[in-house]
Design an enzyme around this catalytic site. Sequence first.
Site, PDB file in Angstrom:
ATOM      1  N   THR A 121      50.537  80.417  27.512  1.00  0.00           N
ATOM      2  CA  THR A 121      50.602  81.831  27.911  1.00  0.00           C
ATOM      3  C   THR A 121      52.072  82.227  27.994  1.00  0.00           C
ATOM      4  OG1 THR A 121      48.598  81.513  29.184  1.00  0.00           O
ATOM      5  CG2 THR A 121      49.882  83.477  29.684  1.00  0.00           C
ATOM      6  N   GLU A 152      39.724  75.884  34.438  1.00  0.00           N
ATOM      7  CA  GLU A 152      39.688  74.532  34.974  1.00  0.00           C
ATOM      8  C   GLU A 152      38.317  74.309  35.597  1.00  0.00           C
ATOM      9  OE1 GLU A 152      43.130  73.561  37.359  1.00  0.00           O
ATOM     10  OE2 GLU A 152      44.415  74.587  35.926  1.00  0.00           O
ATOM     11  N   LYS A 208      45.923  87.539  26.354  1.00  0.00           N
ATOM     12  CA  LYS A 208      45.798  86.533  27.411  1.00  0.00           C
ATOM     13  C   LYS A 208      46.212  87.075  28.779  1.00  0.00           C
ATOM     14  CE  LYS A 208      45.331  82.866  29.628  1.00  0.00           C
ATOM     15  NZ  LYS A 208      45.155  81.478  29.470  1.00  0.00           N
ATOM     16  N   ALA A 256      34.448  87.851  47.221  1.00  0.00           N
ATOM     17  CA  ALA A 256      35.542  88.108  48.155  1.00  0.00           C
ATOM     18  C   ALA A 256      35.829  86.853  48.958  1.00  0.00           C
ATOM     19  CB  ALA A 256      35.160  89.255  49.077  1.00  0.00           C
ATOM     20  N   CYS A 264      47.496  79.740  36.860  1.00  0.00           N
ATOM     21  CA  CYS A 264      47.480  80.838  35.877  1.00  0.00           C
ATOM     22  C   CYS A 264      47.571  82.222  36.494  1.00  0.00           C
ATOM     23  CB  CYS A 264      46.234  80.739  35.009  1.00  0.00           C
ATOM     24  SG  CYS A 264      46.285  79.328  33.902  1.00  0.00           S
ATOM     25  N   LYS A 267      50.829  83.438  38.608  1.00  0.00           N
ATOM     26  CA  LYS A 267      52.102  83.495  37.877  1.00  0.00           C
ATOM     27  C   LYS A 267      51.991  84.382  36.640  1.00  0.00           C
ATOM     28  CE  LYS A 267      51.441  80.342  34.298  1.00  0.00           C
ATOM     29  NZ  LYS A 267      51.540  80.576  32.880  1.00  0.00           N
TER      30      LYS A 267
HETATM   31  C1  UDX Z   1      41.916  81.404  34.837  1.00  0.00           C
HETATM   32  C2  UDX Z   1      41.086  82.218  33.829  1.00  0.00           C
HETATM   33  O1  UDX Z   1      39.753  82.383  34.315  1.00  0.00           O
HETATM   34  C3  UDX Z   1      41.077  81.525  32.491  1.00  0.00           C
HETATM   35  O2  UDX Z   1      40.376  82.303  31.550  1.00  0.00           O
HETATM   36  C4  UDX Z   1      42.509  81.303  32.047  1.00  0.00           C
HETATM   37  O3  UDX Z   1      42.521  80.587  30.837  1.00  0.00           O
HETATM   38  C5  UDX Z   1      43.309  80.553  33.089  1.00  0.00           C
HETATM   39  O4  UDX Z   1      43.215  81.215  34.344  1.00  0.00           O
HETATM   40  P1  UDX Z   1      41.472  79.198  36.276  1.00  0.00           P
HETATM   41  O5  UDX Z   1      42.878  79.331  36.772  1.00  0.00           O
HETATM   42  O6  UDX Z   1      40.971  77.859  35.870  1.00  0.00           O
HETATM   43  O7  UDX Z   1      41.234  80.157  35.020  1.00  0.00           O
HETATM   44  O8  UDX Z   1      40.544  79.707  37.471  1.00  0.00           O
HETATM   45  P2  UDX Z   1      39.464  80.846  37.718  1.00  0.00           P
HETATM   46  O9  UDX Z   1      38.112  80.279  37.652  1.00  0.00           O
HETATM   47  O10 UDX Z   1      39.750  82.051  36.905  1.00  0.00           O
HETATM   48  O11 UDX Z   1      39.769  81.168  39.248  1.00  0.00           O
HETATM   49  C6  UDX Z   1      41.045  81.643  39.651  1.00  0.00           C
HETATM   50  C7  UDX Z   1      41.121  81.846  41.138  1.00  0.00           C
HETATM   51  O12 UDX Z   1      40.362  82.983  41.507  1.00  0.00           O
HETATM   52  C8  UDX Z   1      40.589  80.697  41.992  1.00  0.00           C
HETATM   53  O13 UDX Z   1      41.507  80.478  43.061  1.00  0.00           O
HETATM   54  C9  UDX Z   1      39.260  81.202  42.503  1.00  0.00           C
HETATM   55  O14 UDX Z   1      38.924  80.638  43.739  1.00  0.00           O
HETATM   56  C10 UDX Z   1      39.539  82.688  42.619  1.00  0.00           C
HETATM   57  N1  UDX Z   1      38.336  83.526  42.535  1.00  0.00           N
HETATM   58  C11 UDX Z   1      37.581  83.532  41.394  1.00  0.00           C
HETATM   59  C12 UDX Z   1      37.981  84.358  43.594  1.00  0.00           C
HETATM   60  O15 UDX Z   1      38.665  84.374  44.626  1.00  0.00           O
HETATM   61  N2  UDX Z   1      36.879  85.152  43.478  1.00  0.00           N
HETATM   62  C13 UDX Z   1      36.102  85.173  42.373  1.00  0.00           C
HETATM   63  O16 UDX Z   1      35.128  85.931  42.345  1.00  0.00           O
HETATM   64  C14 UDX Z   1      36.470  84.339  41.290  1.00  0.00           C
END
Ligand code: UDX
Length: 437
Positions: A121, A152, A208, A256, A264, A267
């Site tokens: 990214t 992840e 992205k 929530a 990701c 940052k």
């Molecule tokens: C994210 C993107 O989803 C992915 O497409 C990209 O390639 C990389 O960044 P990731 O960092 O693995 O993926 O985590 P993600 O499942 O998106 O969750 C991110 C954060 O949001 C977590 O801390 C999660 O707990 C939080 N979250 C997610 C919430 O607080 N509420 C939600 O409804 C969903």
Amino acid sequence: MRMSVIGCGYLGAVHAAAMAELGHEVVGVDVDAQKVALLAAGQAPFFEPGLPELLTEVGATGRLTFTTDMAAVQGAAVHFICVGTPQKRGEYAADLAYVDGAVESLLPYLSPGDVVAGKSTVPVGTAERIAEQVAAAQPEATVVWNPEFLREGFAVQDTLHPDRIVLGVPAGPDGERATAIMDEVYAAPLADDTPQVITDLATAQLVKVAANSFLATKISFINAMAELCEATGADVTRLADAIGFDARIGRRFLNAGLGFGGGCLPKDIRAFMARAGELGADQALSFLKEVDAINMRRRVRMVDLAREVCDGSIVGKKIAVLGAAFKPDSDDVRDSPALSVAAQMGLQGARVVVTDPQAVANARRAWPDLRYAATPEEAAAGADVVVLATEWRQYRDLDPEAFGEIVGHKRIVDGRNVLDPAAWRAAGWTYRALGRH
Ligand code: UDX
């Protein structure tokens, strides 16, 4: 097809293994000798469900190798750049040192016709800059941008069965030739009718960060609603259910709670704002500042809630924090809301004990001053309050009756809105959550 994957972290290691699974011959390169040794032995250097099995399976085919020697990339038709782009220390912008380092060490090994495919990214404009460097070293190689959207915890599934393939290519015959090569790389998912968006380099880079900004905004939107629910006595989980039935809104990513963290989302929105500023378009993204602020406020609110249930002071109180990873099914603690809350409570004088099924080792490295326990029972023994900070299945399934026998005071703060308040209250617990009463 022969291909190289440069950078074998969360993204590259999974990508390399998935490409080998699709039938390609893959060499993964990383500067970290320890990581390479583990991967070469078929072991995952981090926790990712399904990855150890995939590594073992493709390892046996001989199609997947790992090395620290960049010379091994010679002869590969496609070179994937999968290195990290963390936030710069003390700045919003992304640190491109790893990308620049990877490209620089790749240049001497490029052959005519090679495709350099960026997956990291990056701030928009980076691909064009790399294309110039590549053209100077090997005029007959082509740079394309092929962002990765894996989550992840679902990385193997997301890489083998992506919901879309985005490819940014330069205009003209070079772009057409590179597209044909990338179509061969992704022949299997394309045969499964995976949607494909072929576009220019700038759009592909923007896709992205736009996607991650949207997801971050969705989470902060519902967390802003949680603040209103707290002020009015409403229930944010029911609110999310109700608005989520509208297909235009959708229920996913409307949970929530403690908010987003990880390597990701936080940052990426900051780097996006920094880049927009450089481009003179900072106004377009000023809302992301608010998205970030709402997200960070949730962590403060969580500490305040713990204080409230402890009758106004956490000094000297024993607090069990369930969860250290930024989300379940991961051992990643980068910008983890759970750890940030644990650390804050520790700094404010509480006796904090953190537990996590997978992330304790990483958490200990990041916050050596906190105490850690192997199980929720060990962490919660005699606790004044239990804080659920990462919604691992085993924490969601805790039995409030049995767990109530262990703690000093039956008080729980549900930072992810995943417990059944009625069941916990029926077992004698004081139950508090973010955005519901
Ligand atoms: C994210 C993107 O989803 C992915 O497409 C990209 O390639 C990389 O960044 P990731 O960092 O693995 O993926 O985590 P993600 O499942 O998106 O969750 C991110 C954060 O949001 C977590 O801390 C999660 O707990 C939080 N979250 C997610 C919430 O607080 N509420 C939600 O409804 C969903």
